[in-house]
Write a protein that holds these residues in place. Sequence first.
Motif, PDB file in Angstrom:
ATOM      1  N   VAL A 178       0.858  -1.183   0.000  1.00  0.00           N
ATOM      2  CA  VAL A 178       0.000   0.000   0.000  1.00  0.00           C
ATOM      3  C   VAL A 178       0.896   1.234   0.000  1.00  0.00           C
ATOM      4  O   VAL A 178       1.687   1.431   0.929  1.00  0.00           O
ATOM      5  CB  VAL A 178      -0.934   0.012   1.227  1.00  0.00           C
ATOM      6  CG1 VAL A 178      -1.820   1.254   1.208  1.00  0.00           C
ATOM      7  CG2 VAL A 178      -1.774  -1.254   1.272  1.00  0.00           C
ATOM      8  N   VAL A 179       0.777   2.046  -1.051  1.00  0.00           N
ATOM      9  CA  VAL A 179       1.636   3.223  -1.188  1.00  0.00           C
ATOM     10  C   VAL A 179       0.750   4.459  -1.274  1.00  0.00           C
ATOM     11  O   VAL A 179      -0.113   4.550  -2.160  1.00  0.00           O
ATOM     12  CB  VAL A 179       2.527   3.128  -2.444  1.00  0.00           C
ATOM     13  CG1 VAL A 179       3.418   4.349  -2.557  1.00  0.00           C
ATOM     14  CG2 VAL A 179       3.376   1.863  -2.400  1.00  0.00           C
ATOM     15  N   PRO A 180       0.909   5.413  -0.367  1.00  0.00           N
ATOM     16  CA  PRO A 180       0.036   6.585  -0.376  1.00  0.00           C
ATOM     17  C   PRO A 180       0.288   7.483  -1.580  1.00  0.00           C
ATOM     18  O   PRO A 180       1.398   7.545  -2.113  1.00  0.00           O
ATOM     19  CB  PRO A 180       0.411   7.305   0.921  1.00  0.00           C
ATOM     20  CG  PRO A 180       1.818   6.897   1.191  1.00  0.00           C
ATOM     21  CD  PRO A 180       1.921   5.471   0.702  1.00  0.00           C
ATOM     22  N   LEU A 181      -0.753   8.157  -1.988  1.00  0.00           N
ATOM     23  CA  LEU A 181      -0.668   9.226  -2.981  1.00  0.00           C
ATOM     24  C   LEU A 181      -0.899  10.525  -2.213  1.00  0.00           C
ATOM     25  O   LEU A 181      -2.038  10.860  -1.878  1.00  0.00           O
ATOM     26  CB  LEU A 181      -1.727   9.034  -4.066  1.00  0.00           C
ATOM     27  CG  LEU A 181      -1.556   7.811  -4.964  1.00  0.00           C
ATOM     28  CD1 LEU A 181      -2.819   7.566  -5.786  1.00  0.00           C
ATOM     29  CD2 LEU A 181      -0.347   7.967  -5.879  1.00  0.00           C
ATOM     30  N   SER A 182       0.172  11.208  -1.890  1.00  0.00           N
ATOM     31  CA  SER A 182       0.050  12.418  -1.072  1.00  0.00           C
ATOM     32  C   SER A 182       0.775  13.564  -1.734  1.00  0.00           C
ATOM     33  O   SER A 182       1.804  13.386  -2.388  1.00  0.00           O
ATOM     34  CB  SER A 182       0.617  12.177   0.332  1.00  0.00           C
ATOM     35  OG  SER A 182       1.974  11.802   0.270  1.00  0.00           O
ATOM     36  N   ASP A 183       0.219  14.745  -1.569  1.00  0.00           N
ATOM     37  CA  ASP A 183       0.790  15.957  -2.160  1.00  0.00           C
ATOM     38  C   ASP A 183       0.769  17.058  -1.114  1.00  0.00           C
ATOM     39  O   ASP A 183      -0.291  17.459  -0.652  1.00  0.00           O
ATOM     40  CB  ASP A 183      -0.017  16.363  -3.401  1.00  0.00           C
ATOM     41  CG  ASP A 183       0.545  17.603  -4.082  1.00  0.00           C
ATOM     42  OD1 ASP A 183       1.778  17.781  -4.057  1.00  0.00           O
ATOM     43  OD2 ASP A 183      -0.249  18.380  -4.649  1.00  0.00           O
ATOM     44  N   ARG A 184       1.960  17.504  -0.720  1.00  0.00           N
ATOM     45  CA  ARG A 184       2.101  18.584   0.271  1.00  0.00           C
ATOM     46  C   ARG A 184       1.299  18.294   1.543  1.00  0.00           C
ATOM     47  O   ARG A 184       0.578  19.138   2.075  1.00  0.00           O
ATOM     48  CB  ARG A 184       1.681  19.920  -0.348  1.00  0.00           C
ATOM     49  CG  ARG A 184       2.658  20.435  -1.387  1.00  0.00           C
ATOM     50  CD  ARG A 184       2.114  21.595  -2.176  1.00  0.00           C
ATOM     51  NE  ARG A 184       1.042  21.191  -3.061  1.00  0.00           N
ATOM     52  CZ  ARG A 184       0.464  21.981  -3.957  1.00  0.00           C
ATOM     53  NH1 ARG A 184       0.859  23.241  -4.079  1.00  0.00           N
ATOM     54  NH2 ARG A 184      -0.505  21.537  -4.731  1.00  0.00           N
ATOM     55  N   GLY A 185       1.415  17.053   2.004  1.00  0.00           N
ATOM     56  CA  GLY A 185       0.775  16.668   3.259  1.00  0.00           C
ATOM     57  C   GLY A 185      -0.672  16.255   3.146  1.00  0.00           C
ATOM     58  O   GLY A 185      -1.271  15.814   4.128  1.00  0.00           O
ATOM     59  N   ARG A 186      -1.247  16.378   1.958  1.00  0.00           N
ATOM     60  CA  ARG A 186      -2.645  15.972   1.768  1.00  0.00           C
ATOM     61  C   ARG A 186      -2.689  14.525   1.305  1.00  0.00           C
ATOM     62  O   ARG A 186      -2.030  14.150   0.338  1.00  0.00           O
ATOM     63  CB  ARG A 186      -3.347  16.857   0.729  1.00  0.00           C
ATOM     64  CG  ARG A 186      -3.562  18.297   1.183  1.00  0.00           C
ATOM     65  CD  ARG A 186      -4.449  19.024   0.174  1.00  0.00           C
ATOM     66  NE  ARG A 186      -3.906  18.967  -1.168  1.00  0.00           N
ATOM     67  CZ  ARG A 186      -4.620  18.680  -2.259  1.00  0.00           C
ATOM     68  NH1 ARG A 186      -5.897  18.358  -2.152  1.00  0.00           N
ATOM     69  NH2 ARG A 186      -4.056  18.686  -3.438  1.00  0.00           N
ATOM     70  N   ASN A 187      -3.485  13.719   1.981  1.00  0.00           N
ATOM     71  CA  ASN A 187      -3.647  12.322   1.604  1.00  0.00           C
ATOM     72  C   ASN A 187      -4.718  12.234   0.526  1.00  0.00           C
ATOM     73  O   ASN A 187      -5.910  12.368   0.787  1.00  0.00           O
ATOM     74  CB  ASN A 187      -4.050  11.492   2.830  1.00  0.00           C
ATOM     75  CG  ASN A 187      -3.999  10.001   2.550  1.00  0.00           C
ATOM     76  OD1 ASN A 187      -4.028   9.579   1.408  1.00  0.00           O
ATOM     77  ND2 ASN A 187      -3.936   9.216   3.609  1.00  0.00           N
TER      78      ASN A 187
END
Length: 316
Positions: free
Chosen positions: A112-121
């Motif tokens: 499971v690999v998160p998709l996060s951008d600038r701290g947003r999940n």
Amino acid sequence: MPGEPLDATRVLSDLLSRPSQEGILEGALSYAATLLGGAVQGYAVVRRGQDRVAAVFGYPKELLGAALSGPWSALRPRVLADGSRELYEQNGPEVTALLDSCGLRDVTVSLVVPLSDRGRNLGALVLDRTGPEGVTPGAQEAVTKWAAAVAPLLGVLEGREEWRQAARQLTAALVEAVESREFDSLGHAQSVADISMKLGRMVGLAGRELDELWFAATLHDLGKLHGEPGHALVGANFLHGVPHLAEAQKAIRHHHERWDGQGEPDKLAGEDIPLYARILAVANAFVRMGDVDRLKPHAGKALDARLVGLLEKLPK
């Protein structure tokens, strides 16, 4: 190298020809699966209120749109050695029946690999195996880096200018990933693109013309995934089906033609060689040789003499 490398370029083709959330995520899953190697299936979850499946790879389309709870709330990658146990524990009978029909009960290990951008999940990529193979630390790191390159694109799907920047971002990330794994020339494509853009402006290109030149320069060596011989033709084929980059495709195909007609693949000569291809050839030679004086003997033979002359006028 695990998997089939062509899948990496399929990500790019999907991105450029089908700019949608599902298109990006399908391509991201496909390439992530090649990074893991072996038999891999997967799905992507996006978090907008209720978490939902937004793309699948290897799983039935019936899974698309399913509202799921699952092990992707943390902003860190996880290897689940007990497969889909957490997924089943967090969902009710109706959802687990759907999971059963799609084959998720057979999963033995998940990444499971998160998709996060600038701290947003924003969501996660979930890659599943049903066999005895595990997930190596190297493969986990590679997929995590790939997810980090993809994630920012999910927030910029509205607006033509934003999409243009997103397309460039993933293109550059893909080429860098290929260069670092396949070649000894990390950063070569970016350097060629920088010089090509400067030459393009000097001959009066602007707007969309410069966009196509940038894609041609950035992607010109991607065909080396399949070896050095014929890589220009292979690279051009990667843009097949992307009509708004038709000139970039021609530039990649012809960037090994010679001004004197002794190049390949079609032995074009002089101004019969597309302008973008001539620019690309000069920029490529300059980056490899590192000095304008070393290019001068090739002017009028292999390279367009006018473009070689323009190199001397570039700021140092």
